[in-house]
Design a protein around this motif. Sequence first.
Motif, PDB file in Angstrom:
ATOM      1  N   TYR A  22      24.226  -7.787 -44.137  1.00 50.12           N
ATOM      2  CA  TYR A  22      22.971  -7.346 -44.743  1.00 50.12           C
ATOM      3  C   TYR A  22      22.017  -8.519 -44.958  1.00 50.12           C
ATOM      4  N   THR A  25      20.646  -9.489 -41.401  1.00 49.21           N
ATOM      5  CA  THR A  25      19.747  -8.524 -40.756  1.00 49.21           C
ATOM      6  C   THR A  25      18.401  -8.392 -41.473  1.00 49.21           C
ATOM      7  N   LYS A  26      18.266  -8.976 -42.648  1.00 52.12           N
ATOM      8  CA  LYS A  26      16.965  -8.975 -43.341  1.00 52.12           C
ATOM      9  C   LYS A  26      15.880  -9.651 -42.506  1.00 52.12           C
ATOM     10  N   TYR A  28      15.728  -9.770 -39.147  1.00 48.72           N
ATOM     11  CA  TYR A  28      15.558  -9.224 -37.796  1.00 48.72           C
ATOM     12  C   TYR A  28      14.144  -8.664 -37.649  1.00 48.72           C
ATOM     13  N   GLU A  32      13.531  -3.520 -34.971  1.00 46.17           N
ATOM     14  CA  GLU A  32      14.981  -3.325 -34.903  1.00 46.17           C
ATOM     15  C   GLU A  32      15.539  -2.600 -36.132  1.00 46.17           C
ATOM     16  N   LEU A  33      14.668  -2.264 -37.086  1.00 48.31           N
ATOM     17  CA  LEU A  33      15.122  -1.643 -38.322  1.00 48.31           C
ATOM     18  C   LEU A  33      15.983  -0.413 -38.073  1.00 48.31           C
ATOM     19  N   CYS A  37      19.660  -3.307 -36.339  1.00 48.23           N
ATOM     20  CA  CYS A  37      19.943  -3.492 -37.784  1.00 48.23           C
ATOM     21  C   CYS A  37      20.785  -2.344 -38.315  1.00 48.23           C
ATOM     22  N   SER A  38      20.340  -1.146 -38.067  1.00 50.93           N
ATOM     23  CA  SER A  38      21.030   0.036 -38.566  1.00 50.93           C
ATOM     24  C   SER A  38      22.435   0.146 -37.993  1.00 50.93           C
ATOM     25  N   GLN A  41      24.681  -2.695 -39.471  1.00 48.43           N
ATOM     26  CA  GLN A  41      24.999  -2.437 -40.873  1.00 48.43           C
ATOM     27  C   GLN A  41      25.991  -1.283 -41.013  1.00 48.43           C
ATOM     28  N   TYR A  80      27.898  -6.987 -31.933  1.00 47.56           N
ATOM     29  CA  TYR A  80      26.582  -7.107 -32.549  1.00 47.56           C
ATOM     30  C   TYR A  80      26.281  -8.549 -32.964  1.00 47.56           C
ATOM     31  N   SER A  84      23.155 -10.393 -31.370  1.00 45.39           N
ATOM     32  CA  SER A  84      22.156 -10.957 -32.281  1.00 45.39           C
ATOM     33  C   SER A  84      21.866 -12.417 -31.947  1.00 45.39           C
ATOM     34  N   TYR A  89      18.078 -13.556 -32.798  1.00 44.99           N
ATOM     35  CA  TYR A  89      17.794 -12.973 -34.102  1.00 44.99           C
ATOM     36  C   TYR A  89      18.484 -13.752 -35.213  1.00 44.99           C
TER      37      TYR A  89
END
Length: 121
Positions: A22, A25-26, A28, A32-33, A37-38, A41, A80, A84, A89
């Motif tokens: 988490y 991924t803040k 990214y 990509e949300l 990211c989803s 997570q 992932y 990333s 990322y």
Amino acid sequence: MTRSFKDLIVWQKAHSFVVLVYQATKSYPKFELFGLCSQFQRAAVSIPANIAEGYRRDGKADKLRFLNFAQGSLEECRYYILLSKDLCYIDIETYDLLTTSIEETSKLLNAYYKGVKEHMP
């Protein structure tokens, strides 16, 4: 003897991994949300969630099934992490941190799975 899934070191390591995911991924890209990211997570959260669910299962086969789900999600997260890094990322420091965390979690999860398989009636 454990009283809760929270007493399991494997669960604690998996939970720590989720927190790292988490945090990573803040940063990214916003596009990509609902993509990477989803997915990342959700796969990360699935690891300790399945350990917790399996903890309360009575039957060996049922318990092993949930631990196997956790193993599958862990492998998904390995990809992932690599993706990333390759998409730039995350930096190499974050990559190393996530890789170290997932390796520790993997070793503990595999040992827990093996222990249940060999020692539970």
